[in-house]
Write a protein that holds these residues in place. Structure first.
Motif, PDB file in Angstrom:
ATOM      1  N   GLU A   1     -57.487-112.524  21.840  1.00  0.00           N
ATOM      2  CA  GLU A   1     -56.095-112.061  21.884  1.00  0.00           C
ATOM      3  C   GLU A   1     -55.246-112.733  20.805  1.00  0.00           C
ATOM      4  OE1 GLU A   1     -52.226-111.937  24.840  1.00  0.00           O
ATOM      5  OE2 GLU A   1     -54.208-112.236  25.719  1.00  0.00           O
ATOM      6  N   ASN A   2     -55.317-114.056  20.704  1.00  0.00           N
ATOM      7  CA  ASN A   2     -54.537-114.765  19.686  1.00  0.00           C
ATOM      8  C   ASN A   2     -55.012-114.465  18.274  1.00  0.00           C
ATOM      9  OD1 ASN A   2     -52.854-115.972  21.554  1.00  0.00           O
ATOM     10  ND2 ASN A   2     -54.062-117.837  21.684  1.00  0.00           N
ATOM     11  N   ALA A   3     -56.262-114.019  18.144  1.00  0.00           N
ATOM     12  CA  ALA A   3     -56.826-113.711  16.831  1.00  0.00           C
ATOM     13  C   ALA A   3     -56.508-112.288  16.378  1.00  0.00           C
ATOM     14  CB  ALA A   3     -58.333-113.939  16.843  1.00  0.00           C
ATOM     15  N   GLY A   4     -55.852-111.488  17.225  1.00  0.00           N
ATOM     16  CA  GLY A   4     -55.399-110.153  16.819  1.00  0.00           C
ATOM     17  C   GLY A   4     -56.358-109.020  17.067  1.00  0.00           C
ATOM     18  N   PHE A   5     -57.350-109.221  17.934  1.00  0.00           N
ATOM     19  CA  PHE A   5     -58.314-108.154  18.222  1.00  0.00           C
ATOM     20  C   PHE A   5     -58.799-108.270  19.655  1.00  0.00           C
ATOM     21  CE2 PHE A   5     -60.890-111.734  16.854  1.00  0.00           C
ATOM     22  CZ  PHE A   5     -61.969-111.714  17.726  1.00  0.00           C
TER      23      PHE A   5
ATOM     24  N   ALA B   1     -51.791-110.964  13.239  1.00  0.00           N
ATOM     25  CA  ALA B   1     -52.649-112.049  13.741  1.00  0.00           C
ATOM     26  C   ALA B   1     -54.066-111.903  13.196  1.00  0.00           C
ATOM     27  CB  ALA B   1     -52.656-112.054  15.264  1.00  0.00           C
ATOM     28  N   LEU B   2     -54.569-110.680  13.098  1.00  0.00           N
ATOM     29  CA  LEU B   2     -55.911-110.477  12.554  1.00  0.00           C
ATOM     30  C   LEU B   2     -55.952-110.834  11.069  1.00  0.00           C
ATOM     31  CD1 LEU B   2     -58.832-109.713  12.980  1.00  0.00           C
ATOM     32  CD2 LEU B   2     -58.202-107.312  12.593  1.00  0.00           C
TER      33      LEU B   2
ATOM     34  N   THR C   1     -57.970-114.608   6.978  1.00  0.00           N
ATOM     35  CA  THR C   1     -57.696-115.448   5.807  1.00  0.00           C
ATOM     36  C   THR C   1     -57.721-116.948   6.112  1.00  0.00           C
ATOM     37  OG1 THR C   1     -55.306-115.204   6.169  1.00  0.00           O
ATOM     38  CG2 THR C   1     -56.357-113.680   4.601  1.00  0.00           C
ATOM     39  N   HIS C   2     -57.558-117.325   7.392  1.00  0.00           N
ATOM     40  CA  HIS C   2     -57.543-118.749   7.755  1.00  0.00           C
ATOM     41  C   HIS C   2     -58.694-119.149   8.667  1.00  0.00           C
ATOM     42  CE1 HIS C   2     -53.379-118.156   6.385  1.00  0.00           C
ATOM     43  NE2 HIS C   2     -53.482-119.407   5.993  1.00  0.00           N
TER      44      HIS C   2
END
Length: 183
Positions: free
Chosen positions: A98-102, A158-159, A164-165
């Motif tokens: 969820e926090n990672a955008g997917f 977020a993704l 990139t990080h």
């Protein structure tokens, strides 16, 4: 900079790098001993990242160092410990999605082999790496695992940050880089 090595078979090894600037990999090619045959391709990442949208589905690969914090008693400080079983490693990724955008896509019920097999996701290539760092006697030990699966974009910003990080720990050791390909 993020990086990951993929070994598709004994004769194929790929180095993936995500960097703010276009890298010059000449020194790596020379150190590997293939200066005449060594070649690499670079691509601008920005145009791809800008096209990510909510609802897009992609296949992905991620090599990660899934860990959690433990302590044996309330008086003891927490200790970072690797998840070693596939079920816990899968749980680590699902906890961070969820926090990672997917979100990892769920399998249709009729395709599930066992009840726990509910996501389009495999956990493979578990490796334990041990090496010495900075002249210390005690080795650094990492457990890495590669996830292959299918995801749906829930938060493009977020993704983009994840791509990139990186995701998780041990980025300096080839973990955290997620790559996407058309579903």
């Amino acid at each position: 900079m993020l990086w990951r090595i993929d070994r598709n078979n004994q004769a194929e090894t790929y180095l993936f790098v995500v960097s703010p600037a276009e890298p010059d990999l000449t020194h790596i090619v020379e150190q590997a001993g293939w200066p005449q045959t060594g070649r690499w391709q670079t691509y601008a990442y920005g145009p791809f990242l800008s096209r990510l949208a909510v609802g897009d589905q992609w296949t992905f690969r991620l090599t990660a160092n899934p860990v959690h914090n433990i302590r044996r008693s309330d008086q003891e400080p927490t200790k970072v410990t690797a998840h070693v079983g596939p079920r816990h490693q899968l749980g680590w990724l699902l906890k961070h999605q969820e926090n990672a955008g997917f979100r990892v896509v769920e399998k249709p019920v009729e395709q599930r082999v066992i009840p726990e097999d509910q996501h389009e996701l495999t956990v493979r290539d578990r490796r334990q790496l041990a090496f010495k760092k900075g002249g210390k006697d005690k080795p650094v030990t990492l457990v890495t695992v590669t996830f292959d699966g299918r995801l749906e974009v829930t938060d493009p910003d977020a993704l983009r940050r994840t791509l990139t990080h990186g995701l998780g720990r041990a980025k300096a050791y080839g973990c955290g880089l997620m790559t996407l390909a058309g579903a």
